[in-house]
Design a protein around this motif. Structure first.
Motif, PDB file in Angstrom:
ATOM      1  N   THR A  23       1.945  11.055  -8.748  1.00 14.44           N
ATOM      2  CA  THR A  23       0.559  10.635  -8.561  1.00 14.44           C
ATOM      3  C   THR A  23       0.449   9.122  -8.425  1.00 14.44           C
ATOM      4  OG1 THR A  23      -0.166  12.538  -9.877  1.00 14.44           O
ATOM      5  CG2 THR A  23      -1.756  10.764  -9.525  1.00 14.44           C
ATOM      6  N   LEU A  24       1.197   8.405  -9.270  1.00 11.22           N
ATOM      7  CA  LEU A  24       1.174   6.940  -9.196  1.00 11.22           C
ATOM      8  C   LEU A  24       1.735   6.442  -7.870  1.00 11.22           C
ATOM      9  CD1 LEU A  24       2.281   5.990 -12.838  1.00 11.22           C
ATOM     10  CD2 LEU A  24      -0.007   5.829 -11.832  1.00 11.22           C
ATOM     11  N   LEU A  25       2.845   7.033  -7.420  1.00 14.17           N
ATOM     12  CA  LEU A  25       3.426   6.630  -6.143  1.00 14.17           C
ATOM     13  C   LEU A  25       2.477   6.922  -4.985  1.00 14.17           C
ATOM     14  CD1 LEU A  25       7.134   7.800  -6.614  1.00 14.17           C
ATOM     15  CD2 LEU A  25       6.290   5.453  -6.557  1.00 14.17           C
ATOM     16  N   PHE A  29       1.174   3.850  -2.674  1.00 15.27           N
ATOM     17  CA  PHE A  29       1.690   3.698  -1.314  1.00 15.27           C
ATOM     18  C   PHE A  29       0.890   4.466  -0.264  1.00 15.27           C
ATOM     19  CE2 PHE A  29       5.362   2.907  -4.073  1.00 15.27           C
ATOM     20  CZ  PHE A  29       5.738   1.659  -3.613  1.00 15.27           C
ATOM     21  N   ILE A  30      -0.061   5.300  -0.663  1.00 14.06           N
ATOM     22  CA  ILE A  30      -0.883   6.028   0.307  1.00 14.06           C
ATOM     23  C   ILE A  30      -2.363   5.671   0.150  1.00 14.06           C
ATOM     24  CG2 ILE A  30      -1.562   8.288   1.166  1.00 14.06           C
ATOM     25  CD1 ILE A  30       1.325   7.666   1.713  1.00 14.06           C
ATOM     26  N   VAL A  31      -2.898   5.874  -1.042  1.00 12.81           N
ATOM     27  CA  VAL A  31      -4.328   5.675  -1.253  1.00 12.81           C
ATOM     28  C   VAL A  31      -4.703   4.195  -1.140  1.00 12.81           C
ATOM     29  CG1 VAL A  31      -6.237   5.950  -2.874  1.00 12.81           C
ATOM     30  CG2 VAL A  31      -4.496   7.734  -2.680  1.00 12.81           C
ATOM     31  N   ALA A  32      -3.962   3.324  -1.849  1.00 11.32           N
ATOM     32  CA  ALA A  32      -4.301   1.897  -1.841  1.00 11.32           C
ATOM     33  C   ALA A  32      -4.176   1.273  -0.445  1.00 11.32           C
ATOM     34  CB  ALA A  32      -3.425   1.154  -2.848  1.00 11.32           C
ATOM     35  N   PRO A  33      -3.055   1.473   0.288  1.00 13.52           N
ATOM     36  CA  PRO A  33      -3.007   0.921   1.660  1.00 13.52           C
ATOM     37  C   PRO A  33      -4.070   1.510   2.576  1.00 13.52           C
ATOM     38  CG  PRO A  33      -0.804   1.494   0.891  1.00 13.52           C
ATOM     39  CD  PRO A  33      -1.761   2.059  -0.100  1.00 13.52           C
ATOM     40  N   ALA A  37      -6.890  -0.601   4.507  1.00 19.10           N
ATOM     41  CA  ALA A  37      -7.056  -0.510   5.969  1.00 19.10           C
ATOM     42  C   ALA A  37      -8.516  -0.226   6.328  1.00 19.10           C
ATOM     43  CB  ALA A  37      -6.140   0.577   6.536  1.00 19.10           C
ATOM     44  N   VAL A  38      -9.166   0.659   5.587  1.00 18.01           N
ATOM     45  CA  VAL A  38     -10.585   0.936   5.835  1.00 18.01           C
ATOM     46  C   VAL A  38     -11.417  -0.328   5.615  1.00 18.01           C
ATOM     47  CG1 VAL A  38     -12.577   2.249   5.036  1.00 18.01           C
ATOM     48  CG2 VAL A  38     -10.370   3.384   5.288  1.00 18.01           C
ATOM     49  N   LEU A  39     -11.096  -1.078   4.552  1.00 17.34           N
ATOM     50  CA  LEU A  39     -11.829  -2.325   4.284  1.00 17.34           C
ATOM     51  C   LEU A  39     -11.650  -3.324   5.427  1.00 17.34           C
ATOM     52  CD1 LEU A  39     -13.476  -4.078   2.314  1.00 17.34           C
ATOM     53  CD2 LEU A  39     -11.302  -4.807   1.301  1.00 17.34           C
ATOM     54  N   LEU A  40     -10.413  -3.474   5.905  1.00 15.79           N
ATOM     55  CA  LEU A  40     -10.157  -4.407   7.008  1.00 15.79           C
ATOM     56  C   LEU A  40     -10.869  -3.963   8.289  1.00 15.79           C
ATOM     57  CD1 LEU A  40      -6.332  -5.160   6.620  1.00 15.79           C
ATOM     58  CD2 LEU A  40      -8.235  -6.713   6.149  1.00 15.79           C
ATOM     59  N   SER A  41     -10.951  -2.640   8.495  1.00 13.77           N
ATOM     60  CA  SER A  41     -11.567  -2.141   9.726  1.00 13.77           C
ATOM     61  C   SER A  41     -13.055  -2.436   9.795  1.00 13.77           C
ATOM     62  CB  SER A  41     -11.337  -0.634   9.844  1.00 13.77           C
ATOM     63  OG  SER A  41     -12.092   0.067   8.864  1.00 13.77           O
ATOM     64  N   LEU A  42     -13.661  -2.782   8.674  1.00 21.37           N
ATOM     65  CA  LEU A  42     -15.098  -3.088   8.643  1.00 21.37           C
ATOM     66  C   LEU A  42     -15.369  -4.586   8.694  1.00 21.37           C
ATOM     67  CD1 LEU A  42     -16.121  -0.543   5.853  1.00 21.37           C
ATOM     68  CD2 LEU A  42     -16.307  -0.234   8.334  1.00 21.37           C
TER      69      LEU A  42
END
Length: 298
Positions: A23-25, A29-33, A37-42
């Motif tokens: 869950t931590l991994l 490496f999936i949820v946080a990036p 990416a969603v934040l940058l796209s806005l």
């Protein structure tokens, strides 16, 4: 004798403790990036000031990046090229994997362990190395497969050249999945069919293929997702072929926008769009697999 409350609590907490590292991994490496990416796209970088006092700042633009991405003709052209390669890669990969699995599962098959290893071996070769090997075989100066007479890097032939590398690397993995499903079938079914006078071809087409249809569907899903992530093959062949541009497929366009044009905001929006499409395709294919398995159980 009843179990003490402390021991019951430990047992109930054990599954959560076991899945905690995964869950931590996943979060790291999936949820946080993905969230970043969603934040940058806005967002977008805005240049302000005159010639002497020029500066830039990151501003919030909402869905403007997505509107530009969806209106980008170059992106849609890269999607069409990806679909053209996938139209060759997906049916050929699944067809060869099914053919190899059926041949290895026949009663007259010999040296099946060696054959399985040889067919699976290309999957173990890293994609970049496999592409370089095939790239040198495509070049006229080093080609042992008629490179002097066939332009493997021509505008039309390059699609088949890229698809060939993808098929060569993926067919073995899918063969193992289908072959494993075939070996799990009870042999009594084949014996009853042979008693009824069925040939090996009839057994393969009318018994084996319908029974391993869930495995075939799952392999098709894997191949579709791999086709949507096409990057290594065309990107590695790009220096060898003038027909492959830096935006030949969608992931190459994302890479070019982010690391060549320094436009990480548009690249992030494109990545989010591609990820959403891949998730929708995966969800739809998973529902098909579940329906096939449920139908097989009945």
């Amino acid at each position: 004798m009843t179990t003490p409350p402390t021991r019951r609590r430990r047992r109930s907490a054990l599954p959560y403790f076991l899945v905690l590292p995964a869950t931590l991994l996943f979060a790291l490496f999936i949820v946080a990036p993905g969230a970043y990416a969603v934040l940058l796209s806005l967002q977008r970088r805005k240049v302000s000031g005159g010639l002497l006092g020029a500066g830039s700042e990151v501003v919030w633009v909402g869905l403007d990046n997505y509107r530009q991405v969806l209106a980008d003709r170059e992106l849609w052209s890269s999607v069409l090229r990806m679909l053209a390669v996938g139209a060759v890669t997906i049916p050929v990969t699944i067809g060869l994997a099914l053919l190899f699995a059926l041949l290895l599962d026949t009663a007259r098959a010999r040296f099946t362990r060696v054959a399985r290893l040889l067919i699976f071996l290309p999957y173990a070769v890293p994609g970049v190395i496999a592409t370089l090997l095939w790239g040198f075989m495509y070049l006229p100066a080093t080609s042992p497969i008629g490179g002097d007479h066939v332009d493997y890097f021509g505008p039309a032939a390059v699609y088949a050249s890229v698809a060939n590398i993808a098929v060569w690397g993926a067919a073995g993995f899918n063969m193992v999945v289908i072959y494993t499903a075939l070996r799990a079938l009870p042999p009594e079914i084949y014996e009853a069919a042979r008693v009824d006078g069925s040939s090996e071809l009839q057994i393969a087409l009318r018994i084996k293929v319908p029974l391993v249809l869930p495995a075939i569907t799952m392999c098709t899903l894997f191949t579709v997702l791999a086709s949507a992530q096409l990057f290594n093959e065309p990107n590695t062949l790009k220096p060898l072929s003038n027909a492959i541009s830096s935006t030949w497929v969608p992931l190459m366009k994302v890479y070019t926008d982010a690391f060549v044009n320094s436009d990480i905001y548009s690249a992030a929006a494109t990545s989010v769009v591609l990820a959403v499409v891949a998730l929708l395709v995966s969800f739809a294919a998973a529902r098909v697999v579940q329906a096939r398995i449920a139908g097989g159980d009945r």
